[in-house]
Design a protein around this motif. Structure first.
Motif, mmCIF file in Angstrom:
data_model
loop_
_atom_site.group_PDB
_atom_site.id
_atom_site.type_symbol
_atom_site.label_atom_id
_atom_site.label_comp_id
_atom_site.label_asym_id
_atom_site.label_seq_id
_atom_site.Cartn_x
_atom_site.Cartn_y
_atom_site.Cartn_z
ATOM 1 N N GLY A 32 0.801 -1.221 0.000
ATOM 2 C CA GLY A 32 0.000 0.000 0.000
ATOM 3 C C GLY A 32 0.832 1.269 0.000
ATOM 4 O O GLY A 32 0.289 2.364 -0.102
ATOM 5 N N GLY A 33 2.150 1.114 0.110
ATOM 6 C CA GLY A 33 2.996 2.292 0.124
ATOM 7 C C GLY A 33 4.425 1.915 0.475
ATOM 8 O O GLY A 33 4.717 0.742 0.710
ATOM 9 N N TYR A 34 5.297 2.915 0.483
ATOM 10 C CA TYR A 34 6.707 2.618 0.771
ATOM 11 C C TYR A 34 7.412 3.857 1.317
ATOM 12 O O TYR A 34 6.938 4.982 1.127
ATOM 13 C CB TYR A 34 7.421 2.150 -0.509
ATOM 14 C CG TYR A 34 7.674 3.287 -1.469
ATOM 15 C CD1 TYR A 34 8.885 3.982 -1.447
ATOM 16 C CD2 TYR A 34 6.691 3.713 -2.359
ATOM 17 C CE1 TYR A 34 9.102 5.060 -2.292
ATOM 18 C CE2 TYR A 34 6.890 4.784 -3.198
ATOM 19 C CZ TYR A 34 8.108 5.458 -3.161
ATOM 20 O OH TYR A 34 8.314 6.547 -3.981
ATOM 21 N N TYR A 35 8.519 3.626 1.996
ATOM 22 C CA TYR A 35 9.470 4.691 2.307
ATOM 23 C C TYR A 35 10.844 4.209 1.858
ATOM 24 O O TYR A 35 11.158 3.022 1.990
ATOM 25 C CB TYR A 35 9.552 4.962 3.816
ATOM 26 C CG TYR A 35 8.400 5.768 4.373
ATOM 27 C CD1 TYR A 35 8.413 7.158 4.310
ATOM 28 C CD2 TYR A 35 7.333 5.130 4.979
ATOM 29 C CE1 TYR A 35 7.354 7.904 4.833
ATOM 30 C CE2 TYR A 35 6.271 5.870 5.498
ATOM 31 C CZ TYR A 35 6.288 7.250 5.423
ATOM 32 O OH TYR A 35 5.254 7.979 5.936
ATOM 33 N N LEU A 36 11.617 5.117 1.316
ATOM 34 C CA LEU A 36 13.031 4.835 1.069
ATOM 35 C C LEU A 36 13.791 5.626 2.127
ATOM 36 O O LEU A 36 13.603 6.841 2.236
ATOM 37 C CB LEU A 36 13.439 5.281 -0.340
ATOM 38 C CG LEU A 36 14.917 5.088 -0.690
ATOM 39 C CD1 LEU A 36 15.271 3.606 -0.748
ATOM 40 C CD2 LEU A 36 15.255 5.747 -2.030
ATOM 41 N N ILE A 37 14.600 4.921 2.941
ATOM 42 C CA ILE A 37 15.286 5.629 4.030
ATOM 43 C C ILE A 37 16.784 5.377 4.012
ATOM 44 O O ILE A 37 17.267 4.401 3.420
ATOM 45 C CB ILE A 37 14.749 5.196 5.428
ATOM 46 C CG1 ILE A 37 14.972 3.694 5.649
ATOM 47 C CG2 ILE A 37 13.283 5.577 5.590
ATOM 48 C CD1 ILE A 37 14.952 3.288 7.108
ATOM 49 N N GLU A 38 17.486 6.255 4.675
ATOM 50 C CA GLU A 38 18.920 6.085 4.919
ATOM 51 C C GLU A 38 19.040 5.727 6.405
ATOM 52 O O GLU A 38 18.462 6.400 7.253
ATOM 53 C CB GLU A 38 19.638 7.410 4.625
ATOM 54 C CG GLU A 38 21.115 7.447 4.949
ATOM 55 C CD GLU A 38 21.953 6.619 3.975
ATOM 56 O OE1 GLU A 38 21.659 6.650 2.768
ATOM 57 O OE2 GLU A 38 22.877 5.927 4.454
#
Lengths: 116, 413
Positions: free
Chosen positions: A79-85
């Motif tokens: 349903g969605g995503y985050y791209l993180i460091e």
């Protein structure tokens, strides 16, 4: 390191939410996103439309085939995503656990492949 | 120096040397390869030169040089990853600090990495046995009933995950320590239980696994002070294992607690276990599950005979356990203890109620406990049926022989 946090939840259950519940969830997401922007972990993030809007594409023998719907029928849907460091997996897991949907759905944490 | 003596030193030092090498070279696989190189050199030299003053430091230093060699070779061959390898060379060529605190932390780092919650429990156990305890891949594979190749693959994938997913090589900080330590202790206890009563095969026990589990718990107790859960687990394992010599006959048949020759029990180990139970129970905070289980084991260890055991207190302790960590297995043990206080009929009621709730479906000792209670109640046919069920439920040969013996005894009388 970079990690993709894939947000899965049961779409049908989410659709049953009433207006005030949805408003609360939206506010939680806004606060969460703001917090990881401030901490410098945020790279990108989006919510996706329902799987009813999905089309799956395959090319076989040079011919494009399209099917209506998502790649796989599962109990929970992307349903969605985050791209993180994040410094390491522990930090990434800690951030994933704070995503509001983690309480009802599941967050898959995937390291981004690095070519060297 | 004989090869056997050298082998023992490798076994004792391998985990610690590896843990320091991983920190120095920053890579699991490279550290393992380098340690193997160092071991090969040691096998060649030590028989003639004798043992170095500090074998672990020797292995780390030679291993570090071997790692540098390996990296130089790979730079020469591939000419890439320069920035990374430079950093590695810098780290690795820094003098090996003799700071003991740092070296002790290395071992903890390795344990916490192997027991990282992002691994399945089985993988945590396998990684710990292979890297911390220094068991061979074949020895680890035997515990999981898989081929050596399959286990090698599983370990390889796990080590890849450490590197690719960025699993940190560190001891969790104060806030995260308690839950992570529970995970580590669960792994140690899994190693122990598999060694204490194997799930299948010819032998009831695998003393090598028991020894490794106890060694790990001792190490954790020395490295992290003042944790009641570690002392409780160590006590529990020492007390259970103290009965080892009495638990089987020379022919490998099971001898149950009620029939054991208590003079065969390891008194020194019992004294150590009893002291640790006391310490664990005196720690501030609520009593921990391992410590309470150890307290039950302590009552058995102190009892002059099966009949003269403080069963009433054991029942009470099981009730405490059911409050702090309720589980159907503990309920079953509780029922078995109740049989000794209130008689088998009352216990059978408890077991039937437990079974009706369906909590123990597939638990292989349930029919065995039932069978035992039915036998003591003189309900021969029902007992025989339950023993047959128990036989079908286990893959452990000594247990099957024990059930057959019980059936034969009933048929004789």
């Amino acid at each position: 390191m970079q990690y993709l946090l894939l947000i899965y939840r049961n779409e049908a259950e989410q659709a049953k939410m009433d207006a005030s519940e949805l408003q609360k969830l939206t506010a939680e997401y806004r606060a969460f996103t703001q917090s990881i922007i401030q901490s410098g972990n945020f790279k990108a993030g989006d919510a996706l439309q329902m799987t009813a809007t999905a089309t799956t594409v395959r090319v076989r023998d040079g011919k494009m085939l399209t099917t209506d719907g998502p790649f796989a029928e599962t109990r929970e849907q992307l349903g969605g995503y985050y791209l993180i460091e994040a410094k390491d997996l522990d930090e990434a897991l800690g951030i994933a656990a704070r995503i509001p949907t983690a309480k009802m759905g599941s967050i898959e944490v995937r390291p981004i492949m690095v070519y060297d | 120096m004989t090869p056997v003596e050298i082998e023992k030193i490798f076994r004792d030092e391998a985990g610690r040397a590896l843990s320091t090498l991983i920190r120095l070279v920053g890579d699991f696989d490279l550290a393992e390869d380098a340690l193997q190189d160092a071991v090969a050199v040691a096998l060649e030299r030590w028989p003639t030169t004798g043992l170095p003053a500090n074998p672990r430091a020797w292995l780390v230093n030679v291993g570090r040089n071997k790692a540098i060699d390996r990296v130089r070779r790979s730079i020469a061959f591939r000419g890439k990853r320069e920035a990374l390898t430079h950093e590695l060379l810098l780290n690795a060529s820094a003098p090996c600090d003799d700071d003991n605190g740092m070296l002790e932390d290395d071992m903890l780092r390795l344990i916490f990495t192997c027991c990282h919650p992002s691994f399945a429990a089985e993988v945590q156990v396998a990684l710990t046995l292979r890297t911390v305890c220094g068991l061979t891949t074949a020895e680890v594979a035997r515990g999981f009933l898989v081929s050596e190749d399959a286990m090698a693959q599983r370990l390889l994938r796990a080590k890849q995950k450490i590197r690719l997913a960025g699993i940190p090589y560190e001891v969790p900080d104060r806030d995260a320590l308690a839950p992570r330590l529970n995970g580590v202790l669960a792994v140690v206890y899994l190693v122990f239980t598999e060694g204490y009563a194997a799930t299948s095969g010819e032998d009831l026990m695998r003393p090598d696994l028991v020894r490794e589990a106890i060694r790990l718990a001792r190490l954790l107790d020395a490295l992290i002070s003042g944790r009641g859960e570690i002392k409780g687990l160590l006590a529990l394992m020492l007390l259970h294992d103290s009965r080892r010599a009495g638990r089987t006959t020379a022919g490998g048949d099971i001898v149950l607690l009620e029939e054991q020759d208590r003079t065969l029990w390891d008194r020194a180990q019992i004294s150590e276990g009893l002291l640790l139970v006391e310490e664990a129970l005196r720690m501030p905070g609520r009593p921990q599950s391992y410590a309470v289980q150890a307290a039950i084991a302590a009552l058995h260890a102190r009892a002059p005979s099966y009949e003269d055991t403080d069963w009433r207190q054991i029942v009470g302790l099981y009730e405490v356990l059911l409050r702090i960590s309720p589980s159907p297995v503990i309920e079953l043990n509780h029922a078995a203890a109740v049989a000794m206080v209130d008689g088998p009929a009352r216990a059978l009621d408890l077991v039937n109620a437990l079974e009706a709730r369906g909590g123990l479906k597939g638990y292989e000792l349930l029919p065995a406990v039932r069978a035992d209670l039915l036998r003591r109640l003189g309900r021969r046919d029902a007992a025989r049926e339950a023993y047959l069920k128990a036989t079908a439920a286990t893959q452990l040969e000594p247990l099957r022989r024990y059930y057959a013996r019980r059936i034969a005894e009933m048929d004789r009388n």
